[in-house]
Design an enzyme around this catalytic site. Structure first.
Site, PDB file in Angstrom:
ATOM      1  N   ARG A 308      65.961  44.135  90.266  1.00  0.00           N
ATOM      2  CA  ARG A 308      65.033  45.146  89.740  1.00  0.00           C
ATOM      3  C   ARG A 308      65.433  46.541  90.233  1.00  0.00           C
ATOM      4  O   ARG A 308      65.263  47.528  89.508  1.00  0.00           O
ATOM      5  CB  ARG A 308      63.592  44.827  90.129  1.00  0.00           C
ATOM      6  CG  ARG A 308      63.335  44.755  91.630  1.00  0.00           C
ATOM      7  CD  ARG A 308      61.854  44.669  91.923  1.00  0.00           C
ATOM      8  NE  ARG A 308      61.593  44.446  93.349  1.00  0.00           N
ATOM      9  CZ  ARG A 308      60.457  44.763  93.940  1.00  0.00           C
ATOM     10  NH1 ARG A 308      59.479  45.327  93.257  1.00  0.00           N
ATOM     11  NH2 ARG A 308      60.283  44.512  95.226  1.00  0.00           N
ATOM     12  N   SER A 335      57.067  48.895  90.985  1.00  0.00           N
ATOM     13  CA  SER A 335      57.552  47.525  91.174  1.00  0.00           C
ATOM     14  C   SER A 335      58.732  47.200  90.266  1.00  0.00           C
ATOM     15  O   SER A 335      59.692  46.548  90.685  1.00  0.00           O
ATOM     16  CB  SER A 335      56.425  46.523  90.923  1.00  0.00           C
ATOM     17  OG  SER A 335      55.429  46.619  91.924  1.00  0.00           O
ATOM     18  N   GLU A 356      49.583  45.893  77.776  1.00  0.00           N
ATOM     19  CA  GLU A 356      50.926  45.436  77.402  1.00  0.00           C
ATOM     20  C   GLU A 356      51.140  45.415  75.893  1.00  0.00           C
ATOM     21  O   GLU A 356      52.269  45.610  75.423  1.00  0.00           O
ATOM     22  CB  GLU A 356      51.182  44.044  77.985  1.00  0.00           C
ATOM     23  CG  GLU A 356      51.371  44.033  79.496  1.00  0.00           C
ATOM     24  CD  GLU A 356      50.066  44.029  80.276  1.00  0.00           C
ATOM     25  OE1 GLU A 356      50.094  44.239  81.507  1.00  0.00           O
ATOM     26  OE2 GLU A 356      48.995  43.818  79.648  1.00  0.00           O
TER      27      GLU A 356
END
Length: 615
Positions: A308, A335, A356
């Site tokens: 990530r 994150s 989302e």
């Protein structure tokens, strides 16, 4: 057009909706007839659009959110001279561009595929955001919704986002015709019930009679004069308007009228009204089309880096090289690491918050305007937006979706945060690409490669640091794989991806100490899959062992199995995957409990080797 001419145009739209549906033997003429006056006034007085240049940067954009009312849209195209009457009567027939629900794959004037209700407005918000913040042109985005779809939560995600962003270039028209598919809608003709909801989200609401030409015109003018707020025009209409046997009657949704010739006669017969849609103002495309060489981040072999982290750094670098890249976040940028892009390119970063469906819809809208979106959230949460991903594929949209915090490897947060179904979800999407890198340099390369692909592209990233095993100059073609351990004595091929690759390498080293040689394949491209390498491994080792931080259904194991679905002999295939419901535990404990760590791989290989020896 004057009032009488607009009335004639509306009548023609109704007649042609009836005719097209009758020719098809199916369709939604009554849903089209209720909105005919709304469409006529829009076409005849307010829309600015060059049908010969659908790519014109100043064209208004129109989205038919109630996609089942496609006969109305196609009738409008005929009135504007974009399609001929003969083509209109090919509606819903094999090979026709005029599908049951409109798609941009077939028609250049369609912005996005609709038909799954509640999606047109969210995508329209993405288009409006592009116009206001990226293109900085004054085109308007018109979205025609039905009242039934206002029961969808995605509509209110869009409403809140548009209000927050003060999208005064967005005008939503709601055809409040009172009747849904099986009967009355939740609020019927109570326009104020809808108005209160939109106003609560910061919209300017206008209530009007949807069959009064001049009142519709007044409502549109009020909408265009409003600044600092999106506008909703709530229009009271009647389903099947103009035909006594159909008007405001239940039981006719989705059916051609039973006596279409009589209905056409009652509406005054066929017409050949042609409307001159207003020309868009002169405008230059302001989109930055600069594409330079990408200076990707480099990581040293042996370092421990989370994929990530590499994604965030690579995305920021890609944004520097390409002015068309935009990034969207679901309020988890710290994150997912999209915050790196936000810091480097704040003008092209969009915070969609924890919504989302709106996150994906904004991406689709921006892709429709020529941008290259990268949208990211936790892999688990993208499942909420699956229908938007499905419809994006139908649109032919080119979007990049990145799911972080995948699998049990995230550790203590527990199963609600673990993406364990995402590979299967994205593999099932038409034309999709699914990538699952195992280290930082591989991740960076694949982030850049995604920019050159078509369709839906999905990249899976991991939360924890993993060892860098590839050098920064190595290439990773989509559809390929990497064989990391191989010998002439290999007895099993271990196929891994992402976090299970270092586990497979560790297992191979331990097995070698015991005299058992195994081949290790990093199958970073889960779709398309490297069938040639897999078939060769099957021929040479006779047994394949897949190991994945994912449910057994739809993921790596199924991707490997499909490489042998052409009738050739199928090798023995054993799958290690997450088969239980995890709890909270440390990442290494999670992998061990699922049987997908080095220990689990060693045990599985030894059992297979023993069975082969005694077999």
């Amino acid at each position: 057009m004057n009032t009488a001419e607009l009335a004639e145009l509306a009548a023609q739209l109704r007649v042609d909706s009836v005719r097209a549906s009758a020719a098809a033997g199916s369709g939604h003429p009554t849903s089209s007839m209720s909105a005919a006056d709304l469409m006529a006034v829009l076409l005849g007085r307010h829309l600015r659009y060059d049908f010969e240049r659908p790519e014109h940067p100043a064209n208004d954009r129109f989205v038919l959110s109630k996609g089942h009312a496609s006969p109305l849209l196609y009738a409008a195209y005929k009135a504007a001279g974009a399609v001929e009457d003969g083509e209109l009567l090919t509606f819903r027939k094999l090979g026709s561009r005029l599908e049951g629900h409109p798609t941009p794959r077939r028609l250049p004037w369609v912005e996005t595929a609709t038909g799954s209700l509640g999606q047109g407005l969210p995508v329209g918000v993405g288009i409006a955001l592009s116009g206001k913040r990226l293109e900085r042109t004054d085109y308007r985005v018109w979205v025609l919704c039905g009242d039934s779809e206002l029961a969808e939560g995605s509509v209110w995600e869009a409403a809140e986002h548009a209000g927050y962003e003060q999208l005064d270039n967005l005008i939503t028209i709601v055809d409040v015709n009172r009747l849904g598919q099986r009967g009355p809608t939740r609020h019927g003709h109570d326009l104020d019930a809808y108005a209160r909801r939109f106003r609560a989200f910061g919209w300017h609401a206008v209530e009007t009679d949807g069959h009064d030409i001049e009142k519709i015109d007044e409502a549109y003018r009020e909408a265009l004069a409003t600044t600092g707020q999106p506008v909703v025009v709530l229009a009271r209409t009647l389903k099947g308007r103009g035909v006594a046997a159909a008007e405001d009657h239940e039981g006719l949704h989705g059916k051609p009228l039973p006596h279409p010739e009589e209905a056409v006669a009652e509406l005054g017969g066929p017409r050949d009204v042609h409307v001159r849609v207003g020309e868009p103002p002169a405008a230059a495309a302001l989109r930055d089309r600069t594409i330079e060489a990408v200076l990707l981040p480099h990581y040293d072999v042996g370092d421990e880096v989370a994929t990530r982290d590499a994604f965030g750094a690579a995305l920021a670098a890609l944004g520097t090289a390409r002015g068309d890249v935009v990034a969207l976040d679901g309020e988890v940028g710290d994150s997912t690491r999209t915050e790196a892009f936000a810091k480097a390119h704040p003008e092209r970063f969009f915070e969609c918050y924890i919504a989302e469906q709106q996150l994906v819809a904004c991406s689709v809208g921006m892709a429709a305007r020529g941008w290259l979106p990268y949208a990211s959230t936790f892999a688990a949460f993208l499942t909420r937006a699956h229908d938007f991903v499905r419809m994006a594929s139908i649109s032919g949209a080119g979007i990049n979706l990145v799911g972080s915090h995948a699998g049990v490897a995230i550790g203590q947060d527990g199963p609600s945060q673990m993406g364990l179904e995402d590979l299967g979800m994205f593999r099932g999407v038409y034309g999709s690409t699914v990538l699952y890198p195992c280290d930082a340099n591989q991740t960076a390369r694949l982030v850049a490669a995604m920019a050159g692909l078509d369709g839906i592209r999905y990249l899976r990233t991991s939360r924890g640091a993993t060892p860098v095993i590839y050098g920064p100059g190595e290439e990773f073609p989509v559809g390929g794989s990497r064989t990391l351990r191989t010998s002439d004595e290999d007895r099993v091929s271990v196929i891994a991806a992402g976090v299970t690759v270092p586990e497979a390498l560790a297992a191979a080293d331990r097995l070698a100490e015991d005299g058992i040689r195994v081949r290790v394949i990093d199958l970073y491209s889960v779709k398309p899959v490297d069938t040639e390498t897999l078939r060769r491994a099957a021929d040479e080792t006779g047994c394949l062992l897949t190991v994945e931080d994912h449910r057994p259904e739809g993921g790596l194991g199924d991707a490997v199995a499909e490489a042998f679905a052409d009738g050739r002999p199928v090798p023995r295939l054993v799958r290690l995957a997450v088969r239980t419901m995890p709890g909270s535990a440390a990442p290494d404990e999670q992998l061990h409990a699922a049987g997908i760590d080095a220990v689990g791989i060693v045990n599985a290989v030894k059992l297979l080797a023993q069975e082969k020896a005694t077999g």
